[in-house]
Design an enzyme around this catalytic site. Sequence first.
Site, PDB file in Angstrom:
ATOM      1  N   SER A 217       0.760  -1.219  -0.016  1.00 41.18           N
ATOM      2  CA  SER A 217       0.004  -0.030   0.013  1.00 41.18           C
ATOM      3  C   SER A 217       1.002   1.311   0.021  1.00 41.18           C
ATOM      4  O   SER A 217       0.347   2.513  -0.195  1.00 41.18           O
ATOM      5  CB  SER A 217      -1.080  -0.065   1.295  1.00 41.18           C
ATOM      6  OG  SER A 217      -0.084   0.104   2.212  1.00 41.18           O
TER       7      SER A 217
ATOM      8  N   HIS B 149       2.305   4.343   6.788  1.00 38.69           N
ATOM      9  CA  HIS B 149       1.491   5.279   5.934  1.00 38.69           C
ATOM     10  C   HIS B 149       1.869   6.569   5.916  1.00 38.69           C
ATOM     11  O   HIS B 149       2.912   6.972   6.800  1.00 38.69           O
ATOM     12  CB  HIS B 149       0.017   5.160   6.060  1.00 38.69           C
ATOM     13  CG  HIS B 149      -0.484   3.764   5.309  1.00 38.69           C
ATOM     14  ND1 HIS B 149      -1.811   3.460   5.530  1.00 38.69           N
ATOM     15  CD2 HIS B 149       0.012   2.905   4.584  1.00 38.69           C
ATOM     16  CE1 HIS B 149      -2.238   2.545   5.016  1.00 38.69           C
ATOM     17  NE2 HIS B 149      -1.104   1.942   4.225  1.00 38.69           N
TER      18      HIS B 149
ATOM     19  N   ASP C 177      -6.964   6.707   6.075  1.00 38.89           N
ATOM     20  CA  ASP C 177      -6.908   5.314   6.923  1.00 38.89           C
ATOM     21  C   ASP C 177      -7.935   5.167   7.752  1.00 38.89           C
ATOM     22  O   ASP C 177      -7.976   4.550   8.941  1.00 38.89           O
ATOM     23  CB  ASP C 177      -5.691   5.432   7.508  1.00 38.89           C
ATOM     24  CG  ASP C 177      -4.560   5.111   6.680  1.00 38.89           C
ATOM     25  OD1 ASP C 177      -4.664   4.399   5.549  1.00 38.89           O
ATOM     26  OD2 ASP C 177      -3.282   5.290   6.937  1.00 38.89           O
TER      27      ASP C 177
END
Length: 232
Positions: A76, A116, A142
């Site tokens: 991701s 992230h 998120d």
Amino acid sequence: MGRQAQGQVVRLHEGIQPRNRSGLDIFGDLRKMNKRQLYYQVLNFAMIVSSALMIWKGLIVLTGSESPIVVVLSGSMEPAFHRGDLLFLTNFREDPIRAGEIVVFKVEGRDIPIVHRVIKVHEKDNGDIKFLTKGDNNEVDDRGLYKEGQNWLEKKDVVGRARGFLPYVGMVTIIMNDYPKFKVGICVSVFVRVLSVGAFPGGAAELQSSSSVLPLVLLQSLCSEPKISVST
């Protein structure tokens, strides 16, 4: 004179021990070791394990992060990071969190941390900071990953910030996680190898080499534990 030199050459060749040794040779060496030698090798192995743990604890102190080395488990964050990349983290509390930096954070209810990018930061007058994250390769932020009712992260949720990486080095860790028997086999072979080093000529030199390499191997194996791996 020529025959004497030839005889010396033959004796030298006879004295050379082959370095490529099979597993049966190693186990044979172990059987030939007396108790004192065996105890010494076991103690040496324990010192290697202890040194690896000391290195790990030292990294925790130096970096301020409970998990200074982590492994990316999914894609991701591509193209910034790929599955199998090994990340190096720091987590100094005095450093402000800014939009655009990559952080590793924990979410309540999830055992494995997430890495992230910070996309939004809200800073209050009293210095409290809340921020929102998103994977570079994801279409949405998120909030769907946070615990129910949570819309922002806080500094207490941060495990560390990415400061560097080694591409694909962590694939060894992923393989060990996916195939536990492979991990056990590696550990057993390393242990047997350390014990057998002192049982044949040249063992002292090989032991010194093993002592310098094994802490790094053991440090890498630590990263295979879920508590210090990263799921993206």
